[in-house]
Enzyme design. Structure first.
Site, short mmCIF file in Angstrom:
data_model
loop_
_atom_site.label_atom_id
_atom_site.label_comp_id
_atom_site.label_asym_id
_atom_site.label_seq_id
_atom_site.Cartn_x
_atom_site.Cartn_y
_atom_site.Cartn_z
N SER A 145 0.86 -1.20 0.00
CA SER A 145 0.00 0.00 0.00
C SER A 145 0.89 1.24 0.00
O SER A 145 2.07 1.15 0.35
CB SER A 145 -0.85 -0.02 1.27
OG SER A 145 -1.55 1.20 1.44
N TYR A 158 -1.91 -0.94 10.63
CA TYR A 158 -2.01 -1.25 9.19
C TYR A 158 -0.69 -0.89 8.49
O TYR A 158 -0.15 -1.69 7.74
CB TYR A 158 -3.18 -0.46 8.59
CG TYR A 158 -3.42 -0.70 7.11
CD1 TYR A 158 -3.85 -1.94 6.65
CD2 TYR A 158 -3.21 0.31 6.17
CE1 TYR A 158 -4.08 -2.17 5.30
CE2 TYR A 158 -3.44 0.09 4.82
CZ TYR A 158 -3.88 -1.15 4.39
OH TYR A 158 -4.11 -1.37 3.05
P1 NDP Z 1 -11.59 -5.85 -0.23
O1 NDP Z 1 -12.09 -5.77 1.19
O2 NDP Z 1 -12.53 -5.60 -1.33
O3 NDP Z 1 -10.89 -7.27 -0.47
C1 NDP Z 1 -10.18 -7.94 0.54
C2 NDP Z 1 -10.09 -9.41 0.17
O4 NDP Z 1 -9.34 -10.08 1.20
C3 NDP Z 1 -11.44 -10.07 0.09
O5 NDP Z 1 -11.46 -10.93 -1.02
C4 NDP Z 1 -11.54 -10.86 1.37
O6 NDP Z 1 -12.31 -12.04 1.16
C5 NDP Z 1 -10.08 -11.23 1.58
N1 NDP Z 1 -9.82 -11.60 2.96
C6 NDP Z 1 -10.07 -10.89 4.08
N2 NDP Z 1 -9.75 -11.62 5.16
C7 NDP Z 1 -9.31 -12.82 4.71
C8 NDP Z 1 -8.86 -14.00 5.33
N3 NDP Z 1 -8.75 -14.10 6.67
N4 NDP Z 1 -8.50 -15.05 4.54
C9 NDP Z 1 -8.60 -14.96 3.21
N5 NDP Z 1 -9.01 -13.87 2.55
C10 NDP Z 1 -9.37 -12.81 3.31
O7 NDP Z 1 -10.37 -4.83 -0.27
P2 NDP Z 1 -9.26 -4.47 -1.40
O8 NDP Z 1 -9.52 -5.16 -2.65
O9 NDP Z 1 -9.14 -3.02 -1.37
O10 NDP Z 1 -7.95 -5.06 -0.70
C11 NDP Z 1 -7.04 -5.94 -1.32
C12 NDP Z 1 -5.63 -5.59 -0.88
O11 NDP Z 1 -5.30 -4.28 -1.34
C13 NDP Z 1 -5.43 -5.56 0.64
O12 NDP Z 1 -4.21 -6.18 0.95
C14 NDP Z 1 -5.38 -4.07 0.95
O13 NDP Z 1 -4.62 -3.79 2.11
C15 NDP Z 1 -4.70 -3.55 -0.32
N6 NDP Z 1 -4.87 -2.13 -0.56
C16 NDP Z 1 -6.12 -1.59 -0.77
C17 NDP Z 1 -6.27 -0.23 -0.95
C18 NDP Z 1 -7.60 0.42 -1.10
O14 NDP Z 1 -7.69 1.67 -1.04
N7 NDP Z 1 -8.69 -0.31 -1.32
C19 NDP Z 1 -5.10 0.66 -0.96
C20 NDP Z 1 -3.85 0.00 -0.75
C21 NDP Z 1 -3.75 -1.33 -0.58
P3 NDP Z 1 -13.19 -12.82 2.25
O15 NDP Z 1 -13.78 -11.80 3.16
O16 NDP Z 1 -14.21 -13.53 1.38
O17 NDP Z 1 -12.27 -13.78 2.92
#
Ligand code: NDP
Length: 251
Positions: A145, A158
Site C-alpha cells: 500500500s 495497518y
Molecule cells: P476488499 O475488502 O474488497 O478485499 C479484501 C479481500 O481479502 C477479500 O477478497 C476478502 O475475502 C479477503 N480476505 C479478508 N480476510 C481474509 C482471510 N482471513 N482469509 C482470506 N481472505 C481474506 O479490499 P481491497 O480489494 O481493497 O484489498 C485488497 C488488498 O489491497 C489488501 O491487501 C489491501 O490492504 C490492499 N490495498 C487496498 C487499498 C484500497 O484503497 N482499497 C489501498 C492499498 C492497498 P473474504 O472476506 O471472502 O475472505
C-alpha cells in the site's frame, strides 16, 4: 476470450483475497490474459460467482475456500492448485484488511488480525508456494500500500503490516533472483473497494468514506492493470515496485 497470443497462456496463477475488490479484478484480468486462475478467500459464494464469469468467457478457474490467517488452510490451498494443474507460476498475495485507528485507541485484536493476515499470512503463503515457484521460474506479487511507504497518523498497525510487506518482499527478491523468481510489490493509494467496511473506529471509518466521496479514487481494475503489466514482462524484466496513487491523492 483468450487466444494463443495472450501473454499468460500456459501459466497457472493463484490470487488470494479474490472474492472482492483488487483480488477479484486481478483474477479476471489474469484469466483474460490466458492464465488458469485459482481464486482463494473465505466467501465461497463470491468465488463461485467469479469462477462462473471467468469460465463463461472461455477461461479456467479453481475456487479455494481458505482463511489466509490459518496455516493449515494456506498449505492446503497451495497443494490444491498444484494437485489440479501441476504447477504454479504466479502468486498474487492480495488478501488484506485495514482496521484504521490511532495507537492510543487501537484494539489489540484489530492489530493481531492485521498482522496475522496482511503480514504473516502473506509470508506463510509465500513460503508454501516457493518450491513450486522456483521450479516454474515464477513470479510473486505482494500487494502492500501507499501505507507501506508513508506512515500516516491513524494507520499505525495497518502501516506496520504494509511496511513489513515491503521489507519482506525486498529481502525475498534478493534471496530468489538467482532462481529466476521475480518479486513485485504493488503499493496502491485509495481504491474504491470493500476495504473500509471493516474499520471498527467510527471516526476513521467516516473519514475514509468522506475521502471516497470527495476524491476520484482508483478502481480495482486500475490495480489489476498494474499487476498484469508486471507479470506480462519478459523473464529478464523484474518490475520490483509499483507505487500508484489517484491523481487527486497527495499523501
Ligand atoms: P476488499 O475488502 O474488497 O478485499 C479484501 C479481500 O481479502 C477479500 O477478497 C476478502 O475475502 C479477503 N480476505 C479478508 N480476510 C481474509 C482471510 N482471513 N482469509 C482470506 N481472505 C481474506 O479490499 P481491497 O480489494 O481493497 O484489498 C485488497 C488488498 O489491497 C489488501 O491487501 C489491501 O490492504 C490492499 N490495498 C487496498 C487499498 C484500497 O484503497 N482499497 C489501498 C492499498 C492497498 P473474504 O472476506 O471472502 O475472505
Amino acid at each position: 476470450m483468450t487466444s494463443a497470443n495472450s501473454p499468460l497462456v500456459g501459466k497457472v496463477a493463484l490470487v488470494t483475497g479474490a472474492s472482492s475488490g483488487i483480488g477479484e479484478a486481478t483474477a479476471a484480468a489474469l484469466a483474460e490474459a490466458g492464465a488458469k486462475v485459482a481464486v482463494a478467500a473465505r466467501r465461497a459464494d463470491r468465488l463461485q460467482a467469479l469462477a462462473g464469469r471467468i469460465e463463461k468467457t472461455g477461461g479456467k478457474a479453481l475456487t479455494i475456500e481458505a482463511d489466509i490467517a490459518k496455516d493449515g488452510d494456506v498449505t492446503a490451498m497451495v497443494d490444491k492448485v498444484v494437485a489440479q494443474w501441476g504447477r504454479l507460476d504466479i502468486l498474487v498475495n492480495n488478501a488484506g484488511i485495514m482496521l484504521l485507528s490511532p495507537a492510543a485507541e487501537a484494539s489489540l485484536e484489530d492489530w493481531r488480525r492485521m498482522i496475522e493476515l496482511n503480514l504473516l499470512g502473506l509470508m506463510a503463503t509465500t513460503k508454501a508456494a516457493l518450491p513450486h515457484l522456483k521450479t516454474a521460474k515464477g513470479h510473486i506479487v505482494n500487494v502492500s500500500s501507499v501505507a507501506g511507504r508513508v506512515a500516516n497518523p491513524g494507520a499505525t498497525g495497518y502501516a506496520a503490516t504494509k511496511f513489513g510487506v515491503v521489507a519482506f518482499s525486498e529481502s525475498l527478491r534478493r534471496e530468489v533472483y538467482a532462481d529466476k523468481v521475480r518479486v513485485t510489490v504493488i503499493e496502491p493509494g485509495l481504491v474504491r473497494t470493500e476495504l473500509g467496511d471493516h474499520i471498527t473506529n467510527a471516526e476513521f471509518k467516516a473519514g475514509l468514506e468522506n475521502r471516497l466521496a470527495t476524491m476520484e479514487a482508483l478502481t480495482a481494475g486500475d490495480i489489476a492493470n498494474a499487476i498484469l503489466y508486471a507479470v506480462s514482462q519478459p523473464p529478464r524484466v523484474n518490475v520490483n515496485e509499483i507505487l500508484i496513487r489517484p491523481t487527486d491523492q497527495e499523501r
